[in-house]
Structures are given as structure tokens and as C-alpha cells.
Scaffold this active site. Structure first.
Site, PDB file in Angstrom:
ATOM      1  N   ARG A 176       0.857  -1.179   0.000  1.00 30.75           N
ATOM      2  CA  ARG A 176       0.000   0.000   0.000  1.00 30.75           C
ATOM      3  C   ARG A 176       0.895   1.231   0.000  1.00 30.75           C
ATOM      4  O   ARG A 176       1.965   1.217   0.635  1.00 30.75           O
ATOM      5  CB  ARG A 176      -0.893   0.041   1.254  1.00 30.75           C
ATOM      6  CG  ARG A 176      -2.058  -0.934   1.229  1.00 30.75           C
ATOM      7  CD  ARG A 176      -3.138  -0.485   0.232  1.00 30.75           C
ATOM      8  NE  ARG A 176      -4.269  -1.387   0.208  1.00 30.75           N
ATOM      9  CZ  ARG A 176      -4.451  -2.354  -0.696  1.00 30.75           C
ATOM     10  NH1 ARG A 176      -3.574  -2.555  -1.645  1.00 30.75           N
ATOM     11  NH2 ARG A 176      -5.532  -3.103  -0.663  1.00 30.75           N
ATOM     12  N   GLU A 188      -3.613   7.779  -4.432  1.00 32.55           N
ATOM     13  CA  GLU A 188      -4.024   7.253  -5.745  1.00 32.55           C
ATOM     14  C   GLU A 188      -5.315   7.932  -6.195  1.00 32.55           C
ATOM     15  O   GLU A 188      -6.185   8.162  -5.366  1.00 32.55           O
ATOM     16  CB  GLU A 188      -4.230   5.741  -5.650  1.00 32.55           C
ATOM     17  CG  GLU A 188      -2.933   5.016  -5.339  1.00 32.55           C
ATOM     18  CD  GLU A 188      -3.115   3.518  -5.126  1.00 32.55           C
ATOM     19  OE1 GLU A 188      -4.211   3.002  -5.365  1.00 32.55           O
ATOM     20  OE2 GLU A 188      -2.142   2.888  -4.714  1.00 32.55           O
ATOM     21  N   HIS A 192      -1.707   0.501  -9.829  1.00 29.25           N
ATOM     22  CA  HIS A 192      -2.317  -0.429  -8.857  1.00 29.25           C
ATOM     23  C   HIS A 192      -2.963  -1.625  -9.583  1.00 29.25           C
ATOM     24  O   HIS A 192      -4.174  -1.835  -9.502  1.00 29.25           O
ATOM     25  CB  HIS A 192      -3.362   0.296  -7.993  1.00 29.25           C
ATOM     26  CG  HIS A 192      -3.686  -0.430  -6.720  1.00 29.25           C
ATOM     27  ND1 HIS A 192      -4.050   0.218  -5.573  1.00 29.25           N
ATOM     28  CD2 HIS A 192      -3.722  -1.755  -6.419  1.00 29.25           C
ATOM     29  CE1 HIS A 192      -4.298  -0.669  -4.617  1.00 29.25           C
ATOM     30  NE2 HIS A 192      -4.109  -1.878  -5.114  1.00 29.25           N
TER      31      HIS A 192
HETATM   32  P1  NDP Z   1      -0.895 -11.360   5.064  1.00 34.49           P
HETATM   33  O1  NDP Z   1      -1.803 -10.912   6.151  1.00 34.49           O
HETATM   34  O2  NDP Z   1      -0.796 -12.811   4.747  1.00 34.49           O
HETATM   35  O3  NDP Z   1       0.597 -10.832   5.354  1.00 34.49           O
HETATM   36  C1  NDP Z   1       0.872  -9.568   5.856  1.00 34.49           C
HETATM   37  C2  NDP Z   1       2.295  -9.540   6.370  1.00 34.49           C
HETATM   38  O4  NDP Z   1       2.589  -8.223   6.832  1.00 34.49           O
HETATM   39  C3  NDP Z   1       2.563 -10.477   7.529  1.00 34.49           C
HETATM   40  O5  NDP Z   1       3.772 -11.161   7.273  1.00 34.49           O
HETATM   41  C4  NDP Z   1       2.751  -9.560   8.726  1.00 34.49           C
HETATM   42  O6  NDP Z   1       3.615 -10.169   9.654  1.00 34.49           O
HETATM   43  C5  NDP Z   1       3.340  -8.338   8.041  1.00 34.49           C
HETATM   44  N1  NDP Z   1       3.194  -7.118   8.838  1.00 34.49           N
HETATM   45  C6  NDP Z   1       2.042  -6.585   9.321  1.00 34.49           C
HETATM   46  N2  NDP Z   1       2.323  -5.489  10.036  1.00 34.49           N
HETATM   47  C7  NDP Z   1       3.670  -5.340  10.019  1.00 34.49           C
HETATM   48  C8  NDP Z   1       4.567  -4.394  10.596  1.00 34.49           C
HETATM   49  N3  NDP Z   1       4.118  -3.384  11.365  1.00 34.49           N
HETATM   50  N4  NDP Z   1       5.895  -4.551  10.359  1.00 34.49           N
HETATM   51  C9  NDP Z   1       6.354  -5.563   9.600  1.00 34.49           C
HETATM   52  N5  NDP Z   1       5.547  -6.473   9.026  1.00 34.49           N
HETATM   53  C10 NDP Z   1       4.224  -6.365   9.246  1.00 34.49           C
HETATM   54  O7  NDP Z   1      -1.352 -10.533   3.780  1.00 34.49           O
HETATM   55  P2  NDP Z   1      -1.132 -10.842   2.224  1.00 34.49           P
HETATM   56  O8  NDP Z   1       0.251 -11.368   2.010  1.00 34.49           O
HETATM   57  O9  NDP Z   1      -2.280 -11.604   1.705  1.00 34.49           O
HETATM   58  O10 NDP Z   1      -1.250  -9.355   1.644  1.00 34.49           O
HETATM   59  C11 NDP Z   1      -0.369  -8.338   2.090  1.00 34.49           C
HETATM   60  C12 NDP Z   1      -0.872  -6.988   1.630  1.00 34.49           C
HETATM   61  O11 NDP Z   1      -0.654  -6.836   0.239  1.00 34.49           O
HETATM   62  C13 NDP Z   1      -2.379  -6.742   1.784  1.00 34.49           C
HETATM   63  O12 NDP Z   1      -2.699  -6.318   3.096  1.00 34.49           O
HETATM   64  C14 NDP Z   1      -2.661  -5.683   0.736  1.00 34.49           C
HETATM   65  O13 NDP Z   1      -2.692  -4.398   1.291  1.00 34.49           O
HETATM   66  C15 NDP Z   1      -1.491  -5.805  -0.239  1.00 34.49           C
HETATM   67  N6  NDP Z   1      -1.969  -6.172  -1.567  1.00 34.49           N
HETATM   68  C16 NDP Z   1      -1.743  -5.325  -2.620  1.00 34.49           C
HETATM   69  C17 NDP Z   1      -2.218  -5.626  -3.876  1.00 34.49           C
HETATM   70  C18 NDP Z   1      -1.992  -4.697  -5.018  1.00 34.49           C
HETATM   71  O14 NDP Z   1      -2.823  -4.653  -5.897  1.00 34.49           O
HETATM   72  N7  NDP Z   1      -0.876  -3.989  -5.062  1.00 34.49           N
HETATM   73  C19 NDP Z   1      -3.002  -6.836  -4.136  1.00 34.49           C
HETATM   74  C20 NDP Z   1      -3.126  -7.697  -2.983  1.00 34.49           C
HETATM   75  C21 NDP Z   1      -2.640  -7.353  -1.744  1.00 34.49           C
HETATM   76  P3  NDP Z   1       3.576  -9.795  11.242  1.00 34.49           P
HETATM   77  O15 NDP Z   1       2.135  -9.701  11.629  1.00 34.49           O
HETATM   78  O16 NDP Z   1       4.330 -10.913  11.905  1.00 34.49           O
HETATM   79  O17 NDP Z   1       4.301  -8.507  11.355  1.00 34.49           O
END
Ligand code: NDP
Length: 314
Positions: free
Chosen positions: A233, A262, A280
Site C-alpha cells: 500500500r 491514488e 495499482h
Molecule cells: P498477510 O496478512 O498474509 O501478510 C501480511 C504480512 O505483513 C505479515 O507477514 C505480517 O507479519 C506483516 N506485517 C504486518 N504489520 C507489520 C509491521 N508493522 N511490520 C512488519 N511487518 C508487518 O497478507 P497478504 O500477504 O495476503 O497481503 C499483504 C498486503 O498486500 C495486503 O494487506 C494488501 O494491502 C497488499 N496487496 C496489494 C495488492 C496490489 O494490488 N498492489 C493486491 C493484494 C494485496 P507480522 O504480523 O508478523 O508482522
């Protein structure tokens, strides 16, 4: 009687058609005065269908729908949905995880290869007639065997890490907690990961908790030989700091699918050749968007038939 569902924002036309066939669907965008419409008819709707990258389900919209029982979101990001408000009122929230992992990971690699090997820039060079005019195109940087740092090793992050194996890359990752059962080393300090990496790919969740996680200090740790890729994001990166780092060549380049405001992209970036900019589209293939649409339909069907969701957001 078919359940009444409100549609917020644009959806795939094929999904709209299926929704309109199965439900009493009303598009909020058809209203000249959406607020007045919601004030009068908000209580009619038990379902809300929306998208993660579009309208979401903000606090005011949820509040305007007092009979709401289910939100079905197209996409995986939850940053535009007021989950706390939904939880408080017992509203189920469905989303579309997993089915988009492949395409978002592929896009991360498309951006990484493009910015490193300068393919978009080279394409512009050819089209401008500069090759034909005898000019030489500069050298890119090697991807195979390089160091890949992944910020966020969730569903998509792990898919990116597996792709990197095919490029013989050395992979490490940062997240708040180490992930059990994966072969890649966890780096608890984000700055250390940035210092180590040739390529830093951002794929954390969005929202307040990750806002400006990538700041000047992380960019300077990545340094003038390091590339940044963002498919998460726009809010995860301090965009003003990124623009400064790119303009001043304090990092080598960036591949960006998402932005803070965006569809606005900072004007400075448009003038830079070491930046690849996408609107995006990380999940944007026919196959994946169709699978996401099917998951939206499956979530709603399961909810209205059995009171459960196929994919429920926590
Ligand atoms: P998941 O929930 O499987 O993974 C999210 C990851 O982010 C986890 O590993 C989590 O680990 C980590 N995370 C969360 N908060 C923090 C933090 N403060 N510091 C470091 N790491 C953090 O989600 P997905 O892999 O399915 O998707 C990830 C994101 O990708 C979505 O939330 C979405 O916003 C984005 N996305 C973008 C798209 C696009 O079109 N560009 C399309 C699809 C998704 P932990 O909690 O251990 O920190």
C-alpha cells in the site's frame, strides 16, 4: 425475497451482473446524492459489496447501514474497512485472500526486473529512435543471485520468496514475528534488512500500524545501490521521503504499484527514468480477477445460506 445488497464503488462488470442476478443489488454510485439516499434507505440493506482498492467500508458508510450483517470485499487489503466498527456490531467481513498471491508476486518480479534491467526505459529509448540513431543504452543491474529483502512474509510475501528461488536469490525477510517453518532467515531489524538487501520488496498489510514504515532511515540504509519495490500500500512508504531519495539518487531506483494519494503520482517521479510506475494492477489478470469475483459470490452465498463466510477477515 432476495437479500438487499448495496454496492459501493466500481466492480468488474461480470461480477456486477452475477450479483444483480442473485440479489436485490443497488449501486450507490447511481445516486446523485448518496448521503441523502443513505439517510432515507440505509436501513434497507443487509449486505454491502465493495473493493479493497476502491471504496472499502469506511466508518460513516457502516454507520449509515443500521441493518448491515455482511460486508463482502473484493481484494485482500483491509485498510479501508473499519474492522472495529464491524466487529462491534457483529457484522461479518469477507475478503478474497490466496487467489491473488501468484499474480501479486509476479507483479513484484515484473517491477523488480524492469527497474533493475531498465526494460521500460530501454523500450522508451527504442521508440524514441535513439537506438536507430546509433546511441548506446546504459547497463542495468543483475537480478539472479542478488540479495532480496522482503518486508512482510505473509501469503504473498512467501509466494515472492519462492519465486526468488528460481532466480537463485539470497532471501531474508522482516516482519514483527518470525514465521515458523520457512527456510528464509528472519531479520528483526528492518534497517538491517535494508542495509543487507540489493532489492527490498514491500508486501506488508497497510493501515495505521505500517504507516510510513519505510522512512528516510530505511531508504538511506538501502543506499545508492539498492532498489525499492512496493506492491503493498502507498501508505507503508513515506512518499515525500522516497521522492527525495530518488531525486537525490540516494537509492538506485524504485518499482511502484501503489501510492499514497491514488490515482495521483508525485510529479517528480514522472520525470525520473529509474522509476517504474504502475496504476495499482498487481492482481490485475483475467484469471485472478475472475477468481476474486467468484470468492466474493461464494462468501455472500455461504453467508446468506448458512451464516458463515468462505474467507472471513479476522
Ligand atoms: P498477510 O496478512 O498474509 O501478510 C501480511 C504480512 O505483513 C505479515 O507477514 C505480517 O507479519 C506483516 N506485517 C504486518 N504489520 C507489520 C509491521 N508493522 N511490520 C512488519 N511487518 C508487518 O497478507 P497478504 O500477504 O495476503 O497481503 C499483504 C498486503 O498486500 C495486503 O494487506 C494488501 O494491502 C497488499 N496487496 C496489494 C495488492 C496490489 O494490488 N498492489 C493486491 C493484494 C494485496 P507480522 O504480523 O508478523 O508482522
Amino acid at each position: 425475497m432476495k437479500p438487499r445488497i448495496l454496492q459501493a464503488g466500481r466492480l468488474l462488470p461480470a461480477l456486477e451482473q452475477r450479483l444483480a442476478a442473485d440479489y436485490d443489488l443497488h449501486r450507490l454510485s447511481d445516486e446523485a446524492d448518496p448521503d441523502a439516499f443513505l439517510a432515507r434507505h440505509g436501513g434497507d440493506f443487509t449486505g454491502l459489496v465493495t473493493s479493497a482498492g476502491g471504496a472499502g467500508a469506511p466508518t460513516a458508510l457502516i454507520a449509515a447501514l443500521p441493518q448491515l450483517r455482511v460486508i463482502a470485499s473484493f481484494g485482500v487489503g483491509l485498510d479501508k474497512i473499519d474492522l472495529a466498527a464491524a466487529r462491534e456490531r457483529g457484522i461479518a467481513v469477507g475478503y478474497t485472500p490466496d487467489v491473488l498471491n501468484d499474480c501479486v508476486a509476479d507483479t513484484a518480479f515484473a517491477l523488480l526486473l524492469d527497474v533493475a534491467r531498465r526494460t521500460s526505459e530501454a523500450d522508451r529509448f527504442v521508440r524514441a529512435g535513439r537506438w536507430a540513431a546509433g546511441q548506446a543504452f546504459g547497463l542495468g543491474r543483475k537480478v539472479s543471485g542478488a540479495r532480496l529483502g522482503i518486508v512482510g512474509l505473509g501469503r504473498i510475501g512467501q509466494t515472492i520468496a519462492r519465486r526468488a528461488g528460481g532466480f537463485d536469490m539470497d532471501v531474508r525477510y522482516h516482519s514483527r514475528r518470525p514465521v515458523a517453518g520457512v527456510p528464509w532467515p528472519h531479520e528483526p531489524a528492518l534497517r538491517e534488512l535494508a542495509r543487507w538487501a540489493d532489492y527490498l520488496v514491500i508486501i506488508t498489510a497497510g493501515g495505521e500500524e505500517t504507516r510510513h514504515l519505510i522512512d528516510t532511515a530505511v531508504l538511506d540504509a538501502l543506499g545508492p545501490r539498492g532498489f525499492l519495490i512496493n506492491v503493498a500500500r502507498g501508505s507503508v512508504i513515506d512518499e515525500a521521503a522516497l521522492v527525495r531519495a530518488l531525486v537525490e539518487r540516494r537509492i538506485a531506483g524504485a518499482g511502484l504499484d501503489v501510492f499514497e494519494r491514488e490515482p495521483q503520482v508525485p510529479a517528480e517521479l514522472l520525470a525520473l527514468d529509474n522509476v517504474v510506475l504502475l496504476p495499482h494492477i498487481a492482481s490485475g489478470t483475467e484469471e485472478t480477477r475472475q477468481a476474486m469475483a467468484q470468492r466474493v459470490l461464494d462468501n455472500l452465498a455461504a453467508f446468506f445460506a448458512e451464516g458463515r463466510l468462505v474467507s472471513a477477515a479476522a
